[in-house]
Design an enzyme around this catalytic site. Structure first.
Site, PDB file in Angstrom:
ATOM      1  N   CYS A 129       0.805  -1.225   0.000  1.00 14.83           N
ATOM      2  CA  CYS A 129       0.000   0.000   0.000  1.00 14.83           C
ATOM      3  C   CYS A 129       0.837   1.274   0.000  1.00 14.83           C
ATOM      4  CB  CYS A 129      -0.968  -0.007   1.188  1.00 14.83           C
ATOM      5  SG  CYS A 129      -2.204  -1.323   1.084  1.00 14.83           S
ATOM      6  N   HIS A 271      -3.174   6.555   4.958  1.00 10.96           N
ATOM      7  CA  HIS A 271      -3.723   5.318   4.429  1.00 10.96           C
ATOM      8  C   HIS A 271      -4.787   4.781   5.389  1.00 10.96           C
ATOM      9  CE1 HIS A 271      -4.128   1.634   2.279  1.00 10.96           C
ATOM     10  NE2 HIS A 271      -3.801   0.920   3.343  1.00 10.96           N
ATOM     11  N   ASN A 301     -10.708  -0.092   1.770  1.00  8.74           N
ATOM     12  CA  ASN A 301      -9.259  -0.005   1.664  1.00  8.74           C
ATOM     13  C   ASN A 301      -8.876  -0.124   0.194  1.00  8.74           C
ATOM     14  OD1 ASN A 301      -6.499  -0.394   1.671  1.00  8.74           O
ATOM     15  ND2 ASN A 301      -6.513  -2.179   3.003  1.00  8.74           N
TER      16      ASN A 301
END
Length: 343
Positions: A129, A271, A301
């Site tokens: 990520c 994030h 997500n």
């Protein structure tokens, strides 16, 4: 400290973000529909609201069967280029920076480039990520080194492809649970030299002893084939504990190094995995709620596209001199911060 080459007036070259774009696929999977799908596929008696109660996620976007990581990246790239006032031939570096990809080989950057009609040097950057912020950092470094004049960094995330809808039992359901947070999206930024502001600070911290906490095992030399390895597996609680232990030190360093209070930042983009984790992040760091851009309840997500989407959502509210802190959290595990001042 990075050494910087000089600009025409003798001052250091600054690299800034001059165009931002994002892309959300039209398909929507709400948490109740997902529950019904998983319950039917697994035979487990999943109670109504189980996903939303645990994650705070109401819905997530899902790419269509004929939409790929490159598709979402290309669409976001066209928006970013248009907003920056450029065409595909105006860039000389294209970085596809994503946890998702179209193919094992060649680099998905070439797929995006062919769709755009660009002729730039094209390559992939992958770091879970944190891929997108790593791509931004790499592009900035290449511009500072004189290896590129103008860069396009893109991500296309399709983690919904790695969600297991038919876990054979309760233990497998738990092992795959983190995947039920995933949504699909694309994002892109244009980077180039700027007269003032730009990216002021980049910091990273990596704790690779935790690389086994979560991920997708398939496609590499360990597990080149087998459907079982194509699904995301991980311990969400363990991953959260790791980030709680290491996640604040990079933030403390960047604030101390730049003499920043939270009120000095226009926005803090972080994030987002679940709502409870975001709330815990705010509690541990002290980031004021009004500085955050909350996307996880409606998008889930979206992996490395998270920060690009948030940046796109606030671009119209930013003024020259505003400072934005991007905070990346990635499996492996790594933490990354990018401090950007609007030019």
């Amino acid at each position: 400290m990075h050494s910087q080459r000089s600009s025409a007036d003798g001052g250091p070259v600054r690299v800034g973000i001059t165009g931002v774009g994002s892309c959300l696929p039209d398909g929507v999977m709400d948490s109740e529909r997902l529950r019904r799908t998983v319950a039917a596929g697994s035979g487990l008696p999943l109670p109504r609201g189980v996903f939303e109660r645990a994650t705070g996620i109401r819905a997530r976007r899902v790419a269509a069967p004929d939409e790929y990581a490159s598709t979402l990246a290309e669409r976001a790239a066209r928006v970013a280029l248009e907003r920056a006032g450029y065409g595909p031939l105006d860039i000389d570096l294209l970085v596809f920076a994503s946890a998702s990809r179209d193919l094992a080989e060649p680099a998905t950057a070439h797929v995006v480039q062919a769709a755009l009609g660009s002729r730039a040097h094209a390559l992939d950057v992958t770091n879970a990520c944190n891929s997108f912020v790593n791509g931004v950092d790499l592009a900035r470094a290449m511009i500072l080194a004189g290896r590129a004049r103008r860069a396009l960094v893109v991500t296309g995330e399709t983690p919904s492809r790695a969600v297991r809808h038919d876990p054979p039992g309760l233990d497998d359901f738990r092992a795959h649970f983190a995947g039920y947070t995933f949504g699909d999206a694309g994002a892109a930024v244009v980077l180039e030299p700027v007269a003032r502001g730009g990216i002021l600070d980049v910091d990273t911290e990596t704790h690779s002893e935790h690389w086994r906490v979560g991920g997708i095992a398939g496609g590499g030399s360990r597990h080149p084939r087998g459907d079982e390895h194509t699904y995301f597996r991980g311990d969400g609680h363990e991953l959260r504990e790791v980030f709680e232990k290491i996640g604040t030190s990079a933030l403390d360093r960047v604030r101390h190094r730049n003499g920043l209070e939270w009120t000095d930042l226009r926005r803090v983009l972080v994030h987002q995995v679940t709502v409870p984790y975001l709330e815990r992040f705010a509690e541990l760091t002290g980031v004021p709620e009004d500085r955050l851009v909350v996307t996880v309840p409606e998008l889930g997500n979206v992996a490395s596209a998270t920060l690009g989407i948030q940046l796109d959502r606030i671009r119209d509210e930013l003024d020259p001199g505003d400072r934005v802190l991007l905070v990346g959290l990635g499996g492996g595990v790594s933490v990354m911060t990018v401090l950007w001042e609007v030019s």
